[in-house]
Each structure stands twice: as structure tokens, then as C-alpha cells.
Design a protein around this motif. Structure first.
Motif, PDB file in Angstrom:
ATOM      1  N   ILE A  52      -7.210  -3.701  11.623  1.00  0.00           N
ATOM      2  CA  ILE A  52      -6.082  -3.702  10.689  1.00  0.00           C
ATOM      3  C   ILE A  52      -4.842  -3.114  11.352  1.00  0.00           C
ATOM      4  CG2 ILE A  52      -5.193  -2.641   8.558  1.00  0.00           C
ATOM      5  CD1 ILE A  52      -8.048  -2.909   7.421  1.00  0.00           C
ATOM      6  N   VAL A  53      -5.012  -1.981  12.016  1.00  0.00           N
ATOM      7  CA  VAL A  53      -3.883  -1.320  12.673  1.00  0.00           C
ATOM      8  C   VAL A  53      -3.332  -2.210  13.788  1.00  0.00           C
ATOM      9  CG1 VAL A  53      -3.205   0.665  14.075  1.00  0.00           C
ATOM     10  CG2 VAL A  53      -4.695   0.982  12.088  1.00  0.00           C
ATOM     11  N   SER A  56      -1.524  -5.378  12.303  1.00  0.00           N
ATOM     12  CA  SER A  56      -0.504  -5.175  11.271  1.00  0.00           C
ATOM     13  C   SER A  56       0.909  -5.428  11.780  1.00  0.00           C
ATOM     14  CB  SER A  56      -0.597  -3.749  10.722  1.00  0.00           C
ATOM     15  OG  SER A  56      -0.187  -2.818  11.724  1.00  0.00           O
ATOM     16  N   ASN A  58       3.061  -3.292  12.401  1.00  0.00           N
ATOM     17  CA  ASN A  58       3.962  -2.375  11.716  1.00  0.00           C
ATOM     18  C   ASN A  58       3.819  -0.974  12.298  1.00  0.00           C
ATOM     19  OD1 ASN A  58       5.101  -0.717   9.293  1.00  0.00           O
ATOM     20  ND2 ASN A  58       5.563  -2.850   8.798  1.00  0.00           N
ATOM     21  N   ILE A  61       1.650   2.978   8.737  1.00  0.00           N
ATOM     22  CA  ILE A  61       0.462   2.617   7.968  1.00  0.00           C
ATOM     23  C   ILE A  61       0.265   3.670   6.877  1.00  0.00           C
ATOM     24  CG2 ILE A  61      -2.058   2.343   8.038  1.00  0.00           C
ATOM     25  CD1 ILE A  61      -0.913   0.140   9.572  1.00  0.00           C
ATOM     26  N   THR A  62       0.035   3.216   5.657  1.00  0.00           N
ATOM     27  CA  THR A  62      -0.218   4.142   4.545  1.00  0.00           C
ATOM     28  C   THR A  62      -1.643   3.942   4.040  1.00  0.00           C
ATOM     29  OG1 THR A  62       2.104   4.061   3.873  1.00  0.00           O
ATOM     30  CG2 THR A  62       0.531   4.879   2.250  1.00  0.00           C
ATOM     31  N   ILE A  63      -2.365   5.036   3.895  1.00  0.00           N
ATOM     32  CA  ILE A  63      -3.743   4.992   3.401  1.00  0.00           C
ATOM     33  C   ILE A  63      -3.819   5.822   2.129  1.00  0.00           C
ATOM     34  CG2 ILE A  63      -6.167   5.507   3.921  1.00  0.00           C
ATOM     35  CD1 ILE A  63      -5.527   5.256   6.869  1.00  0.00           C
ATOM     36  N   ILE A  73      -4.856   0.238   1.861  1.00  0.00           N
ATOM     37  CA  ILE A  73      -4.070   0.383   3.084  1.00  0.00           C
ATOM     38  C   ILE A  73      -2.863  -0.543   3.001  1.00  0.00           C
ATOM     39  CG2 ILE A  73      -4.079   0.130   5.605  1.00  0.00           C
ATOM     40  CD1 ILE A  73      -7.084   0.635   5.556  1.00  0.00           C
ATOM     41  N   THR A  74      -1.700   0.026   3.247  1.00  0.00           N
ATOM     42  CA  THR A  74      -0.454  -0.751   3.210  1.00  0.00           C
ATOM     43  C   THR A  74       0.198  -0.708   4.577  1.00  0.00           C
ATOM     44  OG1 THR A  74      -0.142  -0.127   0.885  1.00  0.00           O
ATOM     45  CG2 THR A  74       1.764  -1.057   2.049  1.00  0.00           C
ATOM     46  N   ALA A  75       0.560  -1.896   5.092  1.00  0.00           N
ATOM     47  CA  ALA A  75       1.258  -1.999   6.378  1.00  0.00           C
ATOM     48  C   ALA A  75       2.296  -3.098   6.249  1.00  0.00           C
ATOM     49  CB  ALA A  75       0.273  -2.312   7.506  1.00  0.00           C
ATOM     50  N   THR A  79      -1.349  -5.707   2.331  1.00  0.00           N
ATOM     51  CA  THR A  79      -2.185  -4.675   1.716  1.00  0.00           C
ATOM     52  C   THR A  79      -3.653  -5.039   1.925  1.00  0.00           C
ATOM     53  OG1 THR A  79      -2.132  -5.795  -0.424  1.00  0.00           O
ATOM     54  CG2 THR A  79      -0.472  -4.082  -0.027  1.00  0.00           C
ATOM     55  N   TYR A  80      -4.475  -4.018   2.079  1.00  0.00           N
ATOM     56  CA  TYR A  80      -5.901  -4.213   2.314  1.00  0.00           C
ATOM     57  C   TYR A  80      -6.676  -3.228   1.447  1.00  0.00           C
ATOM     58  CZ  TYR A  80      -3.773  -5.895   6.696  1.00  0.00           C
ATOM     59  OH  TYR A  80      -2.982  -6.507   7.629  1.00  0.00           O
TER      60      TYR A  80
END
Length: 349
Positions: A52-53, A56, A58, A61-63, A73-75, A79-80
Motif C-alpha cells: 500500500i505504501v 500509494s 503519496n 499516509i494516515t492510519i 488507511i488514507t493516501a 482509501t483502504y
């Protein structure tokens, strides 16, 4: 243990994110700065989180943990939802004694590892202790040395490096064996770092700097008496060989060896070396090299691949080979490759 596929994520009010991974043989803990809204911990699938990282694209990364160990998870615009596991099931990171470390240049360890890693036995080898590297320290004439030794039963590699630091604080076991995977991870840990602090305890070794700590579980058991093997070779019957032409010749000859044993024949006589190989299905090959040799004519059998891998880690233009007879081991070394020595066992033709 399914949770070993996960990475433990802990966040603190001080704005620190701590990542911990382990397979119970090697463990790694990393400290990273982060914007923390609420402290807590969870474990997430490490491979999927990495993907994911990586994908992304980006920088941020927000968890956010939701319910039942799920996280959002938002990038960027993506969203995941990812399923995790509770952190209390994750193995405890080993306790570390902070007063036993000494700091050394990372390049010392990289040079040691690069010269011996290729001859560590694979897991399928019967001798359990050969799946590891013997690590030693030594003091000679007021100089301190670190040494690594590896063998797979068919060849032996020894590398030592002089160090400026006093090694008295470095406490080793009578036999300190580091597993192959530990050596591989040790090398990765040193890459990109100028210096590394190291410590040995009875059952584990620890590497660290100001942001990361790696723990490697040591192996038990004995290691063959490598000094007896070295001393068995009289350094009298010497062959001087140009390394690169010899390496190129070996690669050509290896094209016609049998896949299992890579057996080649080496004939020595009067400043000439003839290499030959034969494959029952494909045919045969022969190559001739000019060398410096004035001893008795000899016909030798060796595993070609062992010579190739040894010559590839050496840096000299010209190497010295010592061999007592057609049935004795061959020792390879050079003045340029200071501290390095390789011994290759012969094969029946």
C-alpha cells in the motif's frame, strides 16, 4: 504463528511511531517521527501494508483504527480497509542490556560478510552448525581483529579485519555462531549506515543505532577446527595465477560441467594450466591458461562453481594458490585481499 506475518505498530503521545517485526530468529524495531492524535497499538499484515505504501505515490499516509482490529488507511485520493490483529498476541521484543555496546564502522562488518557469505551451508546440509558463521575476536601484537569463518563442508572461507577500537568490552561465547539469515540481515542493517553499535549476550546479538535495533538469535553447537585445516596445507607448492583470466576461463569451462557437481579437471605442468570439463549429454570443453608454476605435474579435480564464487569476492589482479598434491585441498589468497583466505576441497575425477 500467523501474527509473525504482521508488523507491530505502536504510537506514543510524544509523536513517535514504533515498528516491530520478528520471525523469532531475527527481530527489528524502528523508531519514526509521526503526527499522533491518539496513542495505541495494533498489528497489521506487513507485506500488504508495504505494498500500500509503495503503490500509494503519496508522501503522507494516515492510519486510523476503527472496530475489531480493522484500520482505515488514507493516501491521497485512495482509501483502504485492512484487517489487523490485536497487539497483545505479538511476541515480546527481547530485553537488551544497554551497557555492553561498542560502536564500529559499518564498513568493517560489510567487508567481513561479503567475503564469507557465499560459502555458508544451506539449510538442507546435515551439519547443523555449518548453517551459521563463526564470529571471533583476537588480539595479536597489541592489535585487535574481528574474524568471520564459514564453511559448507566442501570449502572454507576466512576473513579478518583489524579494528582500532579496544574489543575487551565485546563479550563473545566460547563458540559464537550467527545463523545464515542473521548474517544476511546484519548486512542489510549496515548498508547505508556509517557506524553500528554491537553487543553480544549469551543467546542473542544486538545491532543498533539511534533509530533502529536488530536482535539476532545465536545458534548453539560446535564449529569444525578450521585452524587444523589451514595448517594442513604446506605453503610451499605455489601457483601464481592472473585472477580475471582464470575467472573467465572457469566460466567458459563451467558451461559443460554436470549440473549437480560442476566437476572440472585442472592439469598443471611447467607454467601451464589446462582446464577441461565434460558433460555426458552435451559434449566437452577445454581452456588453457599461462601461470607461474615450476612444481611437479599434477591432475586435479574440483567443483568449478566453488572457484568462481571465491574469485568473484577477491579483488586482486594476481592470486596465489597452494596445493600439496592431487588429493589435498587448495588454498587461495593474495596480498591485495588482506585478511582473506579460502580453502576448496578436491573431488574425485
Amino acid at each position: 504463528m500467523a501474527i509473525l506475518s504482521n508488523v507491530l505498530i505502536e504510537v506514543t503521545r510524544e509523536g513517535e511511531l514504533i515498528l516491530t517485526g520478528t520471525d523469532l530468529e531475527v527481530g527489528l524495531r524502528l523508531h519514526i517521527r509521526a503526527d499522533v492524535e491518539e496513542e495505541g497499538s495494533i498489528t497489521l499484515p506487513s507485506k500488504k501494508l508495504f505494498e500500500i505504501v509503495r503503490e500509494s505515490g503519496n508522501n503522507l499516509i494516515t492510519i486510523h483504527e476503527t472496530e475489531n482490529n480493522w484500520v482505515l488507511i488514507t493516501a491521497g485520493n485512495s482509501t483502504y480497509n485492512l484487517a489487523g490483529m490485536a497487539s497483545d498476541e505479538f511476541p515480546e521484543f527481547p530485553k537488551i542490556e544497554d551497557d555492553t555496546f561498542i560502536s564500529l564502522n559499518s564498513q568493517i562488518f560489510l567487508e567481513l560478510i561479503d567475503k564469507i557469505i557465499y560459502s555458508i551451508a544451506n539449510e538442507q546440509e546435515n551439519i547443523y552448525s555449518l548453517n551459521a558463521v563463526l564470529f571471533e575476536k583476537e588480539k595479536r601484537e597489541e592489535h585487535s581483529y574481528l574474524k568471520m569463518i564459514s564453511s559448507d563442508g566442501h570449502r572454507l572461507s576466512i576473513m579478518e579485519k583489524q579494528v582500532d577500537q579496544d574489543l575487551d568490552a565485546l563479550t563473545l561465547n566460547p563458540v559464537t555462531l550467527i545463523p545464515k539469515k542473521g548474517i544476511q540481515e546484519w548486512k542489510k542493517f549496515c548498508e547505508g549506515r556509517d557506524s553500528v553499535s554491537i553487543s553480544f549476550e549469551k543467546k542473542q546479538m544486538v545491532l543498533k543505532d539511534d533509530k533502529a535495533t536488530m536482535v539476532i538469535r545465536l545458534k548453539g553447537g560446535e564449529f569444525p577446527n578450521y585452524n587444523a585445516i589451514v595448517n594442513s596445507i604446506r605453503q610451499e607448492n605455489k601457483i601464481e595465477i592472473d585472477r580475471i583470466p582464470f575467472l573467465d576461463s572457469l566460466k567458459r569451462i563451467n558451461l559443460f560441467t554436470e549440473d549437480n557437481f560442476h566437476t572440472i579437471k585442472i592439469s598443471l605442468e611447467n607454467n601451464k594450466m589446462i582446464l577441461s570439463s565434460q558433460n555426458a549429454e552435451l559434449g566437452n570443453a577445454k581452456d588453457e591458461q599461462t601461470i607461474s608454476y615450476s612444481g611437479e605435474p599434477m591432475v586435479l579435480g574440483f567443483n568449478c562453481r566453488y572457484f568462481i564464487e571465491t574469485l568473484q569476492v577477491m579483488e586482486c589482479e594476481r592470486l596465489d594458490a597452494y596445493i600439496n598434491s592431487s588429493s589435498s585441498p587448495c588454498m587461495l589468497k593474495s596480498d591485495t585481499d588482506s585478511g582473506f583466505l579460502s580453502i576448496i576441497m578436491p573431488m574425485q575425477l
